[in-house]
Motif scaffolding. Structure first.
Motif, PDB file in Angstrom:
ATOM      1  N   LEU B 123       1.215  -1.353   0.327  1.00 18.79           N
ATOM      2  CA  LEU B 123      -0.221   0.226  -0.205  1.00 18.79           C
ATOM      3  C   LEU B 123       1.039   1.474   0.170  1.00 18.79           C
ATOM      4  CD1 LEU B 123      -2.947   0.565   0.328  1.00 18.79           C
ATOM      5  CD2 LEU B 123      -2.271   0.608   2.396  1.00 18.79           C
ATOM      6  N   LEU B 124       0.448   1.778  -0.981  1.00 20.19           N
ATOM      7  CA  LEU B 124       1.255   3.399  -1.138  1.00 20.19           C
ATOM      8  C   LEU B 124       0.702   4.635  -0.266  1.00 20.19           C
ATOM      9  CD1 LEU B 124       2.400   3.404  -4.772  1.00 20.19           C
ATOM     10  CD2 LEU B 124       4.108   3.299  -2.795  1.00 20.19           C
ATOM     11  N   THR B 125       1.319   4.899   0.742  1.00 23.61           N
ATOM     12  CA  THR B 125       0.423   5.651   1.639  1.00 23.61           C
ATOM     13  C   THR B 125       1.019   7.465   1.261  1.00 23.61           C
ATOM     14  OG1 THR B 125       2.575   5.296   3.408  1.00 23.61           O
ATOM     15  CG2 THR B 125       0.057   4.099   3.481  1.00 23.61           C
ATOM     16  N   ALA B 126       0.824   7.595   1.604  1.00 26.53           N
ATOM     17  CA  ALA B 126       0.587   9.580   1.541  1.00 26.53           C
ATOM     18  C   ALA B 126       1.798   9.756   2.160  1.00 26.53           C
ATOM     19  CB  ALA B 126      -0.272  10.396   2.354  1.00 26.53           C
ATOM     20  N   ARG B 127       2.060   9.223   4.059  1.00 25.51           N
ATOM     21  CA  ARG B 127       3.679   9.468   3.965  1.00 25.51           C
ATOM     22  C   ARG B 127       4.920   8.521   3.201  1.00 25.51           C
ATOM     23  NH1 ARG B 127       5.207  10.153   8.836  1.00 25.51           N
ATOM     24  NH2 ARG B 127       2.549   9.286   9.769  1.00 25.51           N
ATOM     25  N   SER B 128       4.715   7.595   1.925  1.00 33.17           N
ATOM     26  CA  SER B 128       5.942   6.831   1.375  1.00 33.17           C
ATOM     27  C   SER B 128       5.898   8.010   0.074  1.00 33.17           C
ATOM     28  CB  SER B 128       5.597   5.864   1.584  1.00 33.17           C
ATOM     29  OG  SER B 128       3.959   5.709   0.631  1.00 33.17           O
ATOM     30  N   ALA B 130       5.283  11.388  -0.140  1.00 39.07           N
ATOM     31  CA  ALA B 130       5.984  12.311   0.743  1.00 39.07           C
ATOM     32  C   ALA B 130       7.291  11.997   0.555  1.00 39.07           C
ATOM     33  CB  ALA B 130       5.485  12.722   1.595  1.00 39.07           C
ATOM     34  N   LEU B 131       7.502  11.374   1.256  1.00 37.93           N
ATOM     35  CA  LEU B 131       8.831  10.774   1.129  1.00 37.93           C
ATOM     36  C   LEU B 131       9.779  10.867  -0.113  1.00 37.93           C
ATOM     37  CD1 LEU B 131       8.646   8.466   4.503  1.00 37.93           C
ATOM     38  CD2 LEU B 131       9.383  11.321   4.720  1.00 37.93           C
ATOM     39  N   THR B 132       9.723   9.790  -0.804  1.00 35.52           N
ATOM     40  CA  THR B 132      10.256   9.664  -1.876  1.00 35.52           C
ATOM     41  C   THR B 132      10.182  11.063  -2.788  1.00 35.52           C
ATOM     42  OG1 THR B 132       8.349   8.484  -1.935  1.00 35.52           O
ATOM     43  CG2 THR B 132       9.940   8.569  -3.806  1.00 35.52           C
ATOM     44  N   LEU B 133       9.078  12.072  -2.535  1.00 34.04           N
ATOM     45  CA  LEU B 133       8.639  13.052  -3.977  1.00 34.04           C
ATOM     46  C   LEU B 133       9.636  14.290  -3.408  1.00 34.04           C
ATOM     47  CD1 LEU B 133       4.866  14.245  -4.793  1.00 34.04           C
ATOM     48  CD2 LEU B 133       6.618  13.417  -5.901  1.00 34.04           C
TER      49      LEU B 133
END
Lengths: 327, 174
Positions: B123-128, B130-133
């Motif tokens: 599951l790609l959450t908002a957190r992951s 954001a951390l990638t971006l």
């Protein structure tokens, strides 16, 4: 009884909850129409509807009978499919948003971890109801109302999302249950006062409530986007507005006023009291304020509220980084 | 999840067909909105709800509103006559050939690709996201922000009230 597994029980219980919340939202929306008229009467020093039943309590039933038995007329110059679709969008998009609202620790339809974004998405889709309804009516007043509505809703949705991001940053989650849990000690109204103020304004604007009811201004537009609607199609727009009020009130409570948190009383009562307070505020605003000019509404949104939310978000981020530098 | 993926994919394809076959501009735009919502559901089914939500908020909720807005302002009615010259083979032969090359390429890729790829991923959450971006892709994010700012300044410059270009056309009227 081998088929009665805990899993099935959980599914049935969740479905029951969803049904109760759905029906509750629709019924409350319907009841609010009468409550609003009574309260407007009270605040404007007149009676309001007090004829049907004791103290006007059966007014709702009379209204429903009237609205169900009216002729459901589609104008011959209207675009039939979109004309029918518009009120459905108006009603469904707002009702679907109730999915994300946690009412008590045990009650709530779904724990979406993109919770708030789901609400913003549904609010974005809700624009089409007014837009398509106004266009499909084939009436110039309806079209003008629809154009106003789309411009106003677009402008106010921009900072509606931004005003909520401070809360999201503080709680560290889009999930509304996490946001409520983060308000155990301190309601977000205190660190996020400007977020609250702008979200309240944006919420009123997005539900087209007075004083942001430009799209249906009676004096200029003869009712705006729903001027050609009658019977239950109008009813869906009408009840949808109150469902929207209920939604925004419960969102404000969940995001800024600690949701179900509160001393002594059970959680459900706290949630109801707080939501009721904001519903009253919505109605009081309608009773008390005049309608501003349309260009003032737009420039207020872009020139005051948008910068305010941006500064609020910037300061919130800076403070969070200062307090927890290692996070 | 697989069923949801294929169903919403089917809806997206059908809705997009509706966009290009419809004669009423507003109906086409509504089909396009449906198509975008279906693509958002595809994202949900693939386990990227953040991208799905943003798809609805940004594309269906904001950009398409502008499309509907413009179509309404132009007051276009359904009109099949303007389409006739476009149906001539000379008009569509070139683009269709290019699209065919792309179709062949994607067919080859699909045929060669590993058949065992599952739809259920992590599951790609908002957190992951954001951390990638804001981690490895920070530079790209900043650059696109500057690009958007430039577009904003340009739009505000072109649209300002005392634009000399407008002034000349209107004969000195401010």
């Amino acid at each position: 009884m081998s088929w009665w597994t805990p899993q099935l029980a959980a599914i049935l219980w969740a479905m029951f909850q969803a049904l109760v919340i759905l029906l509750g939202a629709v019924l409350l929306g319907a009841v609010l129409t009468v409550v609003e008229r009574r309260l407007l009467g009270l605040w404007q020093d007149r009676y309001g509807p007090n004829r049907v039943g004791p103290f006007g309590s059966l007014q709702l039933i009379a209204d429903m009978i009237k609205i169900f038995f009216k002729e459901d007329w589609i104008p011959p110059f209207a675009d039939r499919s979109l004309f029918v679709l518009a009120p459905v969008i108006a009603f469904a998009s707002l009702l679907l948003s109730f999915i994300i609202i946690p009412i008590t620790p045990g009650w709530g339809v779904s724990d979406l971890h993109i919770g708030l974004l789901f609400f913003l998405a549904m609010a974005g889709i809700n624009v089409y109801a007014v837009l398509l309804g106004g266009w499909a009516s084939g009436n110039k007043y309806a079209l003008l109302g629809a154009l106003r509505a789309s411009a106003q809703t677009l402008s106010y949705e921009v900072f509606m999302g931004l005003s909520l991001m401070g809360v999201v940053a503080l709680a560290g989650s889009f999930n509304l249950r996490d946001i409520v849990a983060a308000q155990q000690d301190l309601w977000f109204i205190i660190p996020q006062f400007f977020g609250f103020a702008t979200f309240l304004i944006a919420g009123i604007a997005v539900t087209h409530r007075h004083p942001f009811d430009q799209p249906e201004a009676e004096q200029e537009l003869a009712d705006g986007y729903h001027v050609e609607y009658s019977s239950m199609k109008f009813g869906m727009f009408f009840i949808g507005e109150y469902v929207g009020m209920l939604l925004v009130s419960s969102l404000i409570v969940t995001l800024f006023f600690g949701g179900w948190h509160g001393p002594w009383l059970p959680p459900i009562l706290w949630f109801a009291i707080k939501t009721g307070f904001f519903l009253m505020l919505f109605i009081l605003l309608r009773a008390a304020l005049p309608r501003p000019r349309y260009d003032r509404v737009m420039s207020f949104g872009w020139k005051i509220c948008l910068p305010l939310t941006l500064i609020n978000l910037l300061v919130t981020g800076a403070v969070i980084l200062l307090v927890t530098p290692n996070a | 999840m697989e069923l949801a993926f294929y169903l919403s994919g089917l809806v997206a394809v059908l809705a997009t067909l509706g966009v290009i076959t419809g004669t009423s501009p507003v109906h086409s735009v509504v089909y396009l909105i449906v198509s975008l919502i279906a693509v958002a559901l595809v994202f949900f089914a693939l386990g990227a709800p953040f991208a799905g939500a943003l798809e609805i908020i940004v594309y269906a909720g904001a950009i398409m509103v502008l499309f509907v807005f413009v179509v309404m302002m132009l007051n276009l009615r359904s009109d099949t006559r303007t389409d006739q010259p476009w149906l001539h083979p000379r008009q569509w032969l070139g683009p269709a050939t290019l699209a065919l090359v792309l179709l062949v390429a994607i067919m080859v890729l699909l045929a060669r690709g590993s058949p065992g790829t599952l739809i259920d991923g992590e599951l790609l959450t908002a957190r992951s996201v954001a951390l990638t971006l804001f981690g490895p892709w920070l530079m790209v994010v900043e650059l696109s922000a500057i690009l958007l700012l430039a577009a904003l300044v340009t739009a505000s410059h072109v649209g300002r009230r005392n634009n000399p270009l407008h002034k000349r056309k209107r004969g000195g009227n401010p």
